[in-house]
Design an enzyme around this catalytic site. Sequence first.
Site, mmCIF file in Angstrom:
data_model
loop_
_atom_site.group_PDB
_atom_site.id
_atom_site.type_symbol
_atom_site.label_atom_id
_atom_site.label_comp_id
_atom_site.label_asym_id
_atom_site.label_seq_id
_atom_site.Cartn_x
_atom_site.Cartn_y
_atom_site.Cartn_z
ATOM 1 C CG ASP A 236 15.663 40.133 25.748
ATOM 2 O OD1 ASP A 236 16.319 39.299 26.411
ATOM 3 O OD2 ASP A 236 14.830 40.901 26.255
ATOM 4 C CE1 TYR A 237 23.702 40.772 28.225
ATOM 5 C CE2 TYR A 237 23.987 38.407 27.948
ATOM 6 C CZ TYR A 237 24.506 39.640 28.273
ATOM 7 O OH TYR A 237 25.825 39.748 28.653
#
Length: 394
Positions: A236-237
């Site tokens: 996600d990052y």
Amino acid sequence: MALLDLALEGMAVFGFVLFLVLWLMHFMAIIYTRLHLNKKATDKQPYSKLPGVSLLKPLKGVDPNLINNLETFFELDYPKYEVLLCVQDHDDPAIDVCKKLLGKYPNVDARLFIGGKKVGINPKINNLMPGYEVAKYDLIWICDSGIRVIPDTLTDMVNQMTEKVGLVHGLPYVADRQGFAATLEQVYFGTSHPRYYISANVTGFKCVTGMSCLMRKDVLDQAGGLIAFAQYIAEDYFMAKAIADRGWRFAMSTQVAMQNSGSYSISQFQSRMIRWTKLRINMLPATIICEPISECFVASLIIGWAAHHVFRWDIMVFFMCHCLAWFIFDYIQLRGVQGGTLCFSKLDYAVAWFIRESMTIYIFLSALWDPTISWRTGRYRLRCGGTAEEILDV
């Protein structure tokens, strides 16, 4: 001696700067919560002209709330969307839950994908690949299995996807559930987590969790598609970073990403926090310094020492007063994120808050002690920069 005095003066200045930064974060988070969260979003386009959305749902195992959580996605009030249910293992009991819902909602455009596709070390990406490859709409919504929504959640997120926005995310929170472990989770996700999450996004830092993210598929494809992020555990990052690097902005939904897992305990919460801390240290090494001093008890000691050095105030009196103020502001923050009455008493809040704050140093030291993480069915050794390698049992 002059050098020592200079060092002490510098430490005192640092303490006061820390005080200003931390309380600015408190105020930013509370004000943003009051103005933005739990508000009905303005419709930016006619309902019938809302763009199509492909929902990617990674599933692994069954908990008591899974079928109810999944069913909320079949009951969305949205004109054009598809549900792509992805299950890795052929013997996973989640398959039966999916088939039951597919039979119950034949008019919903939904499909089940079993088996995944091995493209890297990230099991979530591997699981989602078959669904991603056949997604037919320009917007991709990746949403974890433990998330529960209401009928207008997707409409709210799409309304935030304006011309210059490439990613819409929801602030993680926790649904009302029974037991002290649930209270502990709710206190964390209503106090400490939103304070950093909101203040980071307000000040331009890209802080995104992948629990509920709506993204432009063409932008992801420009970055190499999902497969490009399969080398990372914290996909996600890096997806958010790839979107930001291409000049797109982020927006936060007015609705929280409501976690409603039916399986929870204090030990599970603690393990989750340790895993997240390991990932942050691995991706952002400055976390080693910034994270401990931003927690209530450590920060109060540092700031208390600075106040004693400059003003000769009693350290312990300042420490207690500062912790009390933090405790009160956290409660205000929690009530704002909740958007209504809490399901537990003020005494429960006080106990959960104290225990959560007391756990922070143990969680941080545990994350430093062991660089490996266990996630889903695998164990992984983290590398500097965010990549990882799977540890195979011999």
